[in-house]
Motif scaffolding. Sequence first.
Motif, PDB file in Angstrom:
ATOM      1  N   VAL A  75     -74.131 -41.250 -49.214  1.00 60.95           N
ATOM      2  CA  VAL A  75     -74.094 -42.294 -50.231  1.00 60.95           C
ATOM      3  C   VAL A  75     -73.786 -43.654 -49.605  1.00 60.95           C
ATOM      4  O   VAL A  75     -74.393 -44.675 -49.962  1.00 60.95           O
ATOM      5  CB  VAL A  75     -73.067 -41.946 -51.329  1.00 60.95           C
ATOM      6  CG1 VAL A  75     -72.847 -43.131 -52.274  1.00 60.95           C
ATOM      7  CG2 VAL A  75     -73.521 -40.723 -52.121  1.00 60.95           C
TER       8      VAL A  75
ATOM      9  N   ASP B 278     -74.583 -45.139 -58.795  1.00 68.36           N
ATOM     10  CA  ASP B 278     -75.399 -45.011 -57.592  1.00 68.36           C
ATOM     11  C   ASP B 278     -76.766 -44.418 -57.927  1.00 68.36           C
ATOM     12  O   ASP B 278     -77.795 -44.883 -57.417  1.00 68.36           O
ATOM     13  CB  ASP B 278     -74.693 -44.134 -56.556  1.00 68.36           C
ATOM     14  CG  ASP B 278     -73.563 -44.865 -55.841  1.00 68.36           C
ATOM     15  OD1 ASP B 278     -73.723 -46.068 -55.559  1.00 68.36           O
ATOM     16  OD2 ASP B 278     -72.544 -44.234 -55.547  1.00 68.36           O
TER      17      ASP B 278
ATOM     18  N   ILE C 276     -73.981 -37.169 -57.324  1.00 65.87           N
ATOM     19  CA  ILE C 276     -73.615 -38.570 -57.079  1.00 65.87           C
ATOM     20  C   ILE C 276     -73.350 -39.252 -58.421  1.00 65.87           C
ATOM     21  O   ILE C 276     -73.840 -38.821 -59.463  1.00 65.87           O
ATOM     22  CB  ILE C 276     -74.694 -39.325 -56.274  1.00 65.87           C
ATOM     23  CG1 ILE C 276     -75.996 -39.467 -57.062  1.00 65.87           C
ATOM     24  CG2 ILE C 276     -74.946 -38.644 -54.943  1.00 65.87           C
ATOM     25  CD1 ILE C 276     -77.022 -40.357 -56.377  1.00 65.87           C
TER      26      ILE C 276
END
Length: 394
Positions: free
Chosen positions: A278, A328, A324
């Motif tokens: 990420v 994001d 996630i």
Amino acid sequence: MKKLFSTRYTIMLLSVIGLGLLTVSCDDDPIPLRDPNAEAGPELKYTWAQTADSLQLSTYNNYLGSNGTFVQNNAGNGTFNYWPNAHVLDVLVDGYLRTGDDNYKTKMKALLQGIKVKNGNTYNNVFNDDMLWLANSSLRAYSATNDQEYKDVADYLWERIKLSWSDNVFGGGITWKQDTPKQKNAVSNAPAAILALRLYEIDNDPDDLVWAKKIYAWQKANLVDPVSGAVWDNISEVNGTVVTNKDWVFTYNMGTWIGAGLRLYKATNEQGYLDDAVKSGRTVLTSPKLVSEGLLRDEGQGDGGLFKGILVRYFTELAQHPTINATDKEKFTDFLEFNAQSFYRKGILRPTMLSGNNWKVAPAAGASVDLTTQLSGVMLIEAAAKLDKDGFFD
């Protein structure tokens, strides 16, 4: 990678010189997703799957050479290059998974066998990264078709690649080439971790997981910026001095690093691997070395023409990852959608369906388009078709 018109690093150096001028953006400030060439008018309907079909057909018709392999460009250069052909196999797998059309399987098998013929009746190659691309695409083909020949090729290549690991130079890592013991690159390591993890998922051999972990740990310690997650291209010894090339940050290295982190998270459930992926994904959105006005940068033709497509392949996996956070996920998906829409509207020469290396500028009529450049465009639209089908696009 190497080697289509001049050496890879000559091409890269010229690119970096240009990129060095782009210092007005702070890495922490998102680059706005806007199209400077946007035009007012009725909303455009994006036909992702149909466009993927057309790009696949154009690639086959314009680049097919002998023995089921593909040539360097659409303008008469019939040179066979190993690593772009490995990515043609990936693209054909994309088409097969999307459509279920057995014609793709026929093309895939002819290509796999043709690569061996054109490479001197062997799959071995001095460039470890070239073998890694083929091993990874072969395992995707195996997973899609259950054809053992693909698995056998990947197993053979993996055994060759592991021979280029050395603990006594830079504390580990796989060399870029079999004959460059003092140069180790991101492109010969993260894809190796991905390959080991694909094999681990199929065979459940714990040794493959050990390999993946140690390759990943070495790359993180030596070729990844601990703050931003940017991936540096290589470490080498030059005139007795160890040099880490931190100026070369390329899209494809970001992609494979993200892909390795995602797979290690799946294999181990250790959060740090997902956090790494990420972090690097966020940097893709903000770094002026990687993007310009919200689009992945123009990295030229030749080797660089394929870099963006490789990033898109693994960045799509990140955007679709179920754990996630929503912020994001939205940013990553919006980024991919903006790139795909820009390319769809501006970067494809119709009706020949050839790809531009700048995703907001189509090739001129009659222009030479490298296979590498064409493949990145196909990868982008195949990713868009998948994201759209899976409900990630608005």
